[in-house]
Design a protein around this motif. Structure first.
Motif, PDB file in Angstrom:
ATOM      1  N   ASP A  20     -40.474  18.807  34.236  1.00  0.00           N
ATOM      2  CA  ASP A  20     -40.744  18.218  32.924  1.00  0.00           C
ATOM      3  C   ASP A  20     -40.082  19.056  31.829  1.00  0.00           C
ATOM      4  O   ASP A  20     -39.358  18.536  30.973  1.00  0.00           O
ATOM      5  CB  ASP A  20     -42.272  18.153  32.729  1.00  0.00           C
ATOM      6  N   PHE A  23     -36.080  19.010  32.036  1.00  0.00           N
ATOM      7  CA  PHE A  23     -35.403  17.748  31.687  1.00  0.00           C
ATOM      8  C   PHE A  23     -36.107  16.984  30.571  1.00  0.00           C
ATOM      9  O   PHE A  23     -35.733  15.848  30.279  1.00  0.00           O
ATOM     10  CB  PHE A  23     -35.278  16.865  32.938  1.00  0.00           C
ATOM     11  N   LEU A  25     -39.050  15.449  30.356  1.00  0.00           N
ATOM     12  CA  LEU A  25     -39.375  14.136  30.901  1.00  0.00           C
ATOM     13  C   LEU A  25     -40.655  13.540  30.331  1.00  0.00           C
ATOM     14  O   LEU A  25     -40.724  12.340  30.054  1.00  0.00           O
ATOM     15  CB  LEU A  25     -39.510  14.236  32.426  1.00  0.00           C
ATOM     16  N   ASN A  92     -42.873  11.555  35.580  1.00  0.00           N
ATOM     17  CA  ASN A  92     -41.620  12.311  35.692  1.00  0.00           C
ATOM     18  C   ASN A  92     -40.559  11.478  36.401  1.00  0.00           C
ATOM     19  O   ASN A  92     -39.414  11.373  35.961  1.00  0.00           O
ATOM     20  CB  ASN A  92     -41.849  13.598  36.493  1.00  0.00           C
ATOM     21  N   GLU A  95     -39.375   8.333  34.347  1.00  0.00           N
ATOM     22  CA  GLU A  95     -38.481   8.702  33.248  1.00  0.00           C
ATOM     23  C   GLU A  95     -37.106   9.123  33.785  1.00  0.00           C
ATOM     24  O   GLU A  95     -36.070   8.741  33.235  1.00  0.00           O
ATOM     25  CB  GLU A  95     -39.120   9.825  32.427  1.00  0.00           C
ATOM     26  N   ALA A  96     -37.114   9.891  34.874  1.00  0.00           N
ATOM     27  CA  ALA A  96     -35.856  10.353  35.462  1.00  0.00           C
ATOM     28  C   ALA A  96     -35.042   9.164  35.978  1.00  0.00           C
ATOM     29  O   ALA A  96     -33.837   9.070  35.731  1.00  0.00           O
ATOM     30  CB  ALA A  96     -36.131  11.344  36.591  1.00  0.00           C
ATOM     31  N   ARG A  99     -33.657   7.037  33.128  1.00  0.00           N
ATOM     32  CA  ARG A  99     -32.515   7.697  32.495  1.00  0.00           C
ATOM     33  C   ARG A  99     -31.260   7.593  33.355  1.00  0.00           C
ATOM     34  O   ARG A  99     -30.173   7.326  32.856  1.00  0.00           O
ATOM     35  CB  ARG A  99     -32.861   9.173  32.300  1.00  0.00           C
TER      36      ARG A  99
END
Lengths: 148, 110
Positions: A20, A23, A25, A92, A95-96, A99
């Motif tokens: 987190d 990055f 996140l 996490n 969001e990753a 992205r």
């Protein structure tokens, strides 16, 4: 022995916090929102657990891997940390993934180069993906100056 | 009440919130949600089997369907769907931090 499961969960949670932070996140993106999402999420799953335990569907196993501390009937302390890990991992990961997909899309469209070239390598990808990721929130183009 | 009935109740709450977020915010996007579910499903399949194998949790055989993935009841995976439906929806329904709307912060957030 009794602390083994809790320890494992704490190690995994530390990993989540590190990812987190690295990055940005979840909490490092918006701490207030993340706190609410995490607390509501854990409470939601605790209610789910307690309902299942009350209905007699599942119960705490007999094992030497847990501390034996209970936060409610048949609900071990470890479960709170497990549910926290589940929620943290979900956010996490989401969001990753979001992205990565947002960055992958403009590349396949082939418009990553032109507009952003003068702004440097990092922001070129960002600008083209900005239209994708913020498209749901603001309908206008990704022009930073126009932010309210 | 069976495990599936219990799951249906809580999944219904998560679905309502997910639809609410899609309607009100047009987010979260469906593809990232699908990929997240897929990854979490695999991770839970492994983790849940280990948890049950070492005896962290037990189930009432009369109240589960009897469908298993390894030794994990299929019903357990409702938690994964619950998490992916509820949490990102909640994230988008909550108002974003206003101070992060500066250009620099917006760049950083990605």
């Amino acid at each position: 022995m009794g602390i083994l499961y809790l320890l494992g969960l704490l190690v995994a949670l530390t990993g989540m916090v590190m990812l987190d932070r690295r990055f940005r996140l979840f909490f490092w993106q918006d701490a207030r929102r993340a706190a609410i999402v995490l607390v509501v999420g854990v409470l939601f799953f605790l209610a789910w657990d307690v309902s299942g335990i009350t209905a007699g569907i599942f119960f705490r196993g007999e094992t030497s891997f847990m501390t034996g501390i209970l936060v409610a009937t048949e609900l071990p302390l470890e479960e709170v940390f497990f549910l926290t890990l589940l929620c943290y991992l979900t956010m996490n990961l989401f969001e990753a993934v979001a992205r990565m997909l947002a960055h992958a899309r403009p590349m396949s469209g082939g418009n990553a180069g032109a507009g952003g070239a003068a702004r440097g390598g990092v922001s070129s990808g960002d600008e083209s993906s900005g239209g994708v990721s913020s498209g749901g929130v603001t309908s206008t183009g990704p022009r930073p100056g126009r932010r309210p | 009440m069976t495990y599936w009935t219990l799951n249906a109740l809580f999944l219904a709450v998560a679905v309502v919130l997910a639809i609410g977020a899609r309607v009100a915010r047009r987010s979260p996007r469906l593809l990232p949600l699908a990929v997240t579910v897929l990854v979490l499903f695999v991770v839970s399949a492994v983790f849940d089997n280990v948890m049950i194998a070492i005896g962290l949790v037990g189930y009432n055989r009369d109240l589960i369907s009897g469908a298993f993935l390894g030794i994990a009841p299929l019903e357990d995976f409702a938690y994964v769907f619950g998490a992916v439906l509820l949490l990102p929806a909640l994230w988008y329904l909550l108002p974003a931090r206003t101070t992060s709307r500066t250009p620099a912060a917006r760049e950083e957030r990605r």
